[in-house]
Motif scaffolding. Structure first.
Motif, PDB file in Angstrom:
ATOM      1  N   ASP A   1       0.832  -1.204   0.000  1.00 48.67           N
ATOM      2  CA  ASP A   1       0.000   0.000   0.000  1.00 48.67           C
ATOM      3  C   ASP A   1       0.863   1.249   0.000  1.00 48.67           C
ATOM      4  O   ASP A   1       0.437   2.307  -0.445  1.00 48.67           O
ATOM      5  CB  ASP A   1      -0.904   0.033   1.241  1.00 48.67           C
ATOM      6  CG  ASP A   1      -1.890  -1.122   1.266  1.00 48.67           C
ATOM      7  OD1 ASP A   1      -2.495  -1.392   0.214  1.00 48.67           O
ATOM      8  OD2 ASP A   1      -2.043  -1.739   2.323  1.00 48.67           O
TER       9      ASP A   1
ATOM     10  N   ASP B   1      -2.452   2.770  -7.329  1.00 50.63           N
ATOM     11  CA  ASP B   1      -2.989   3.222  -6.051  1.00 50.63           C
ATOM     12  C   ASP B   1      -1.959   3.271  -4.926  1.00 50.63           C
ATOM     13  O   ASP B   1      -2.270   3.713  -3.830  1.00 50.63           O
ATOM     14  CB  ASP B   1      -4.141   2.316  -5.618  1.00 50.63           C
ATOM     15  CG  ASP B   1      -5.322   2.404  -6.576  1.00 50.63           C
ATOM     16  OD1 ASP B   1      -5.586   3.507  -7.099  1.00 50.63           O
ATOM     17  OD2 ASP B   1      -5.963   1.361  -6.816  1.00 50.63           O
TER      18      ASP B   1
ATOM     19  N   MET C   1       0.877   4.435  -2.479  1.00 53.12           N
ATOM     20  CA  MET C   1       1.448   5.710  -2.030  1.00 53.12           C
ATOM     21  C   MET C   1       2.959   5.588  -2.126  1.00 53.12           C
ATOM     22  O   MET C   1       3.522   4.568  -1.721  1.00 53.12           O
ATOM     23  CB  MET C   1       1.076   5.991  -0.569  1.00 53.12           C
ATOM     24  CG  MET C   1      -0.370   6.291  -0.334  1.00 53.12           C
ATOM     25  SD  MET C   1      -0.692   6.726   1.406  1.00 53.12           S
ATOM     26  CE  MET C   1      -0.419   5.150   2.211  1.00 53.12           C
TER      27      MET C   1
ATOM     28  N   ALA D   1      -3.887   8.272   5.523  1.00 54.57           N
ATOM     29  CA  ALA D   1      -4.539   7.377   4.564  1.00 54.57           C
ATOM     30  C   ALA D   1      -5.557   6.447   5.235  1.00 54.57           C
ATOM     31  O   ALA D   1      -6.217   5.672   4.559  1.00 54.57           O
ATOM     32  CB  ALA D   1      -3.483   6.545   3.834  1.00 54.57           C
TER      33      ALA D   1
ATOM     34  N   TYR E   1      -4.949   4.093   7.608  1.00 52.09           N
ATOM     35  CA  TYR E   1      -4.462   2.763   7.958  1.00 52.09           C
ATOM     36  C   TYR E   1      -4.283   2.574   9.459  1.00 52.09           C
ATOM     37  O   TYR E   1      -4.035   1.474   9.909  1.00 52.09           O
ATOM     38  CB  TYR E   1      -3.151   2.454   7.236  1.00 52.09           C
ATOM     39  CG  TYR E   1      -3.360   2.223   5.769  1.00 52.09           C
ATOM     40  CD1 TYR E   1      -3.805   0.998   5.312  1.00 52.09           C
ATOM     41  CD2 TYR E   1      -3.134   3.235   4.842  1.00 52.09           C
ATOM     42  CE1 TYR E   1      -4.019   0.781   3.960  1.00 52.09           C
ATOM     43  CE2 TYR E   1      -3.344   3.035   3.492  1.00 52.09           C
ATOM     44  CZ  TYR E   1      -3.784   1.799   3.053  1.00 52.09           C
ATOM     45  OH  TYR E   1      -3.989   1.601   1.723  1.00 52.09           O
TER      46      TYR E   1
END
Length: 80
Positions: A29, A55, A57, A77, A79
């Motif tokens: 991610d 997608d 980062m 984000a 998370y």
């Protein structure tokens, strides 16, 4: 990496010459590029990671605050 793993994230790292070929952004991610990476390599890595996973980062971090920068990006984000 230890700091992130202690915070409950699954973090891996590499110090190889070509991390953009060693790691695939589809598996992550967040991809982090450390301060010791030159501008041309940094741009190549960003481009390749985004092609692998649009997608993902991609975050530039610098010691000694890299752990804090990463944690902040993950919080923003959603998370954590």
């Amino acid at each position: 990496m230890a700091e992130l793993n202690q915070r409950g994230f699954s973090a891996v790292s590499t110090v190889g010459d070509s991390p953009d070929t060693e790691l695939h952004a589809g598996d992550f991610d967040l991809m982090v590029i450390g301060g010791g990476v030159d501008a041309a390599t940094r741009e190549r890595m960003r481009t390749r990671f985004k092609k692998q996973n649009r997608d993902v980062m991609v975050l530039d971090v610098y010691a000694p605050t890299a752990g804090q920068q990463i944690a902040r990006a993950l919080r923003m984000a959603g998370y954590c």
